[in-house]
Design a protein around this motif. Structure first.
Motif, short mmCIF file in Angstrom:
data_model
loop_
_atom_site.label_atom_id
_atom_site.label_comp_id
_atom_site.label_asym_id
_atom_site.label_seq_id
_atom_site.Cartn_x
_atom_site.Cartn_y
_atom_site.Cartn_z
N ALA A 1 105.04 42.43 103.40
CA ALA A 1 106.34 42.27 102.76
C ALA A 1 106.91 43.63 102.43
O ALA A 1 106.18 44.58 102.25
N ALA B 1 104.91 28.84 93.72
CA ALA B 1 104.93 30.01 94.59
C ALA B 1 103.86 30.98 94.09
O ALA B 1 103.90 31.40 92.93
N ALA C 1 113.11 36.41 93.00
CA ALA C 1 114.39 35.79 93.34
C ALA C 1 114.28 34.95 94.61
O ALA C 1 114.83 33.84 94.69
N THR C 2 113.54 35.44 95.59
CA THR C 2 113.33 34.69 96.83
C THR C 2 112.56 33.41 96.56
O THR C 2 112.90 32.34 97.09
N ALA C 3 111.53 33.50 95.73
CA ALA C 3 110.75 32.31 95.40
C ALA C 3 111.61 31.27 94.69
O ALA C 3 111.50 30.06 94.95
N TYR D 1 101.53 40.80 99.26
CA TYR D 1 102.33 42.02 99.34
C TYR D 1 101.36 43.20 99.49
O TYR D 1 100.52 43.44 98.62
N LYS E 1 114.74 30.71 95.02
CA LYS E 1 115.65 30.05 95.95
C LYS E 1 115.02 28.80 96.54
O LYS E 1 115.71 27.84 96.88
N SER E 2 113.70 28.81 96.64
CA SER E 2 112.99 27.67 97.23
C SER E 2 112.98 26.46 96.32
O SER E 2 112.55 25.38 96.73
N TYR F 1 120.35 39.64 90.52
CA TYR F 1 120.11 38.26 90.97
C TYR F 1 120.62 37.21 89.98
O TYR F 1 120.46 36.02 90.21
N LYS G 1 102.17 34.15 99.34
CA LYS G 1 102.62 35.34 100.04
C LYS G 1 101.93 36.57 99.47
O LYS G 1 101.89 36.75 98.25
N ARG H 1 112.79 41.13 93.73
CA ARG H 1 113.24 40.49 94.98
C ARG H 1 112.36 39.32 95.35
O ARG H 1 112.83 38.25 95.75
N ALA H 2 111.04 39.49 95.19
CA ALA H 2 110.10 38.41 95.52
C ALA H 2 110.30 37.21 94.61
O ALA H 2 110.24 36.06 95.05
#
Length: 237
Positions: free
Chosen positions: A237, A168, A218-220, A198, A222-223, A27, A196, A215-216
């Motif tokens: 998840a 997050a 990296a997704t956070a 899991y 992005k926000s 990432y 969120k 992954r979680a």
């Protein structure tokens, strides 16, 4: 992008290595793990939560993106309660900091009184601490036993309702140390937060699911490019 991490109540961050490696290689997220005094950094003093917050303030650049796991989350929340504009984005991972006067807390005190004679007998000392749910306390040196008592007691006075930082909240459904209902409390109080869950994570997802945690995160992250919106917690998840 650089992510600063304040770990929980642990004396080694080696179990984080796989997650940090994935964050970098897959990432392109650089990480800086801060060594908490008395835990992964030597310190013989007794710390208060105010001192930990000041330490974090000194070691984090203004506008940093930071993640706090367990006690690390408590430290970051205390920092933001005093300096609300310090961070540009916060990730709370199975974080501590919510005070609750509960049956479990009362039961622990009761068991502590009942079984206290055990702590005077060397081989039974670990049994005593396990019975009252205080294994972290059992493994700590004397100054950190007092430090742990300080930070736990500080939760009663922690106010987070006014923290504006986009946050997050990532939480394990199987967490027995900081149970999922505490995540709901944090989400309710932190007005600029998302939550969120899991399903298969416990308290230390960097051990349970290194790739999933990376992954979680990296997704956070992005926000950070868009405004946060209050969301209902997602169940899987």
């Amino acid at each position: 992008m650089t992510l600063y991490i304040i770990h929980g109540w642990t004396y080694t961050v080696e179990p984080w290595a796989k997650t940090l490696k994935i964050l970098k290689e897959e990432y392109n997220i650089d990480t800086v793990m801060l060594n908490v005094p008395g835990l992964t950094s030597p310190s013989e003093k007794v710390w208060t939560i105010e001192e930990y917050a000041a330490w974090a303030d000194k070691n984090l650049p203004d506008g940093a993106i930071a993640l706090g796991h367990s006690n690390g989350g408590r430290i970051l929340l205390n920092l933001l309660s005093k300096n609300p504009k310090k961070l540009s984005f916060l990730i709370l991972l199975d974080a501590a900091g919510v005070y609750e006067k509960s049956f479990k807390r009362g039961l622990s005190k009761f068991l502590s009184r009942i079984f206290s004679p055990l702590k005077k007998i060397g081989p039974l000392r670990k049994v005593y601490h396990k019975l009252i749910g205080a294994e972290d306390y059992a493994h700590a040196p004397e100054n950190m036993k007092k430090t742990l008592a300080n930070v736990l007691a500080s939760d009663k006075n922690l106010k987070i309702d006014h923290i504006p930082t986009k946050t997050a909240i990532l939480w394990g459904r199987q967490d027995k140390i900081t149970p999922p209902h505490l995540a709901e409390v944090m989400h309710e109080k932190l007005k600029n937060s998302t939550l969120k869950f899991y399903e298969n994570w416990r308290h230390a997802p960097y051990i349970d699911d290194s790739a999933g945690l990376a992954r979680a995160i990296a997704t956070a992250l992005k926000s950070t490019e868009t405004p946060a919106k209050k969301t209902k917690p997602k169940g899987r998840a």
